[in-house]
Design an enzyme around this catalytic site. Sequence first.
Site, PDB file in Angstrom:
ATOM      1  N   LYS A  58     -24.300  18.540 -74.891  1.00  0.00           N
ATOM      2  CA  LYS A  58     -23.944  18.993 -73.543  1.00  0.00           C
ATOM      3  C   LYS A  58     -22.511  19.524 -73.518  1.00  0.00           C
ATOM      4  O   LYS A  58     -22.234  20.567 -72.913  1.00  0.00           O
ATOM      5  CB  LYS A  58     -24.131  17.854 -72.545  1.00  0.00           C
ATOM      6  CG  LYS A  58     -25.589  17.489 -72.342  1.00  0.00           C
ATOM      7  CD  LYS A  58     -25.729  16.243 -71.475  1.00  0.00           C
ATOM      8  CE  LYS A  58     -27.189  15.881 -71.287  1.00  0.00           C
ATOM      9  NZ  LYS A  58     -27.353  14.675 -70.460  1.00  0.00           N
ATOM     10  N   ALA A  74     -21.586  14.010 -71.401  1.00  0.00           N
ATOM     11  CA  ALA A  74     -21.940  12.589 -71.423  1.00  0.00           C
ATOM     12  C   ALA A  74     -23.457  12.437 -71.369  1.00  0.00           C
ATOM     13  O   ALA A  74     -24.168  13.302 -70.864  1.00  0.00           O
ATOM     14  CB  ALA A  74     -21.297  11.866 -70.238  1.00  0.00           C
ATOM     15  N   ASP A  75     -23.908  11.322 -71.885  1.00  0.00           N
ATOM     16  CA  ASP A  75     -25.323  10.989 -71.774  1.00  0.00           C
ATOM     17  C   ASP A  75     -25.473   9.480 -71.866  1.00  0.00           C
ATOM     18  O   ASP A  75     -24.571   8.783 -72.353  1.00  0.00           O
ATOM     19  CB  ASP A  75     -26.153  11.663 -72.866  1.00  0.00           C
ATOM     20  CG  ASP A  75     -27.634  11.678 -72.502  1.00  0.00           C
ATOM     21  OD1 ASP A  75     -28.010  12.517 -71.660  1.00  0.00           O
ATOM     22  OD2 ASP A  75     -28.392  10.836 -73.009  1.00  0.00           O
ATOM     23  N   GLN A  76     -26.611   9.004 -71.383  1.00  0.00           N
ATOM     24  CA  GLN A  76     -26.879   7.569 -71.380  1.00  0.00           C
ATOM     25  C   GLN A  76     -28.332   7.335 -71.788  1.00  0.00           C
ATOM     26  O   GLN A  76     -29.233   8.031 -71.318  1.00  0.00           O
ATOM     27  CB  GLN A  76     -26.629   6.992 -69.992  1.00  0.00           C
ATOM     28  CG  GLN A  76     -26.727   5.484 -69.917  1.00  0.00           C
ATOM     29  CD  GLN A  76     -26.348   4.977 -68.536  1.00  0.00           C
ATOM     30  OE1 GLN A  76     -26.982   5.336 -67.557  1.00  0.00           O
ATOM     31  NE2 GLN A  76     -25.316   4.166 -68.461  1.00  0.00           N
ATOM     32  N   ALA A 111     -22.593   7.550 -73.883  1.00  0.00           N
ATOM     33  CA  ALA A 111     -21.795   8.357 -74.809  1.00  0.00           C
ATOM     34  C   ALA A 111     -20.996   9.400 -74.040  1.00  0.00           C
ATOM     35  O   ALA A 111     -21.422   9.878 -72.992  1.00  0.00           O
ATOM     36  CB  ALA A 111     -22.712   9.056 -75.808  1.00  0.00           C
TER      37      ALA A 111
END
Length: 198
Positions: A58, A74-76, A111
């Site tokens: 991203k 960001a990612d989860q 992250a």
Amino acid sequence: MTDLVLASGSRIRAELLRNAGLTFRIDPAQVDERAVEAPLLESGFSPEDIAQVLGEAKAQETSARNPGALVVGADQVLEFGGARLTKPDDMEAARRQLLAMSGKTHALHSAAAIARDGETIWRTVRTVRMKMRAFGPEFVGRYLAVVGDDALASVGAYQLEGRGVQLFDAIDGDYFTVLGLPLLPLLEELRRQGVLET
């Protein structure tokens, strides 16, 4: 002043950065998460690694459209019982997911990455372990009736900053990571990059 861009449409992530005193633009990444995930899952990547790869993808994708800017991606990923859970498709899926997690512990891997000109220059991933209290179908039904479609907006069918807090017995880790952004290490890196005062 350094141009800072958030590669996410998440209201909560933007609010966290604003509350920390940052000035930034929002340009959500245009990444097909399932297409990025597919080969990772086939190769046996851990949920933690998948979160990291998605956060970087991203940041890089948005960075390519914003030359010279520092771009935060960001990612989860939610890990439960050795499997990776995604956002529920509908209220029935949310109900099943919450009942499955009742009384059990799951992990949230959040992250973040910073990219400049399409290249990752920093990355981190933090994990929080969360124990749900034991509850039954009646409670879940009432909970979902109150929160409505908000349950479909988060990977665990809960939002800890709202009524979702009622679902938990214990949380081991930091609040910002639960909300989807490991904010403290990100702020430290932004200080190192000269975006924030030291």
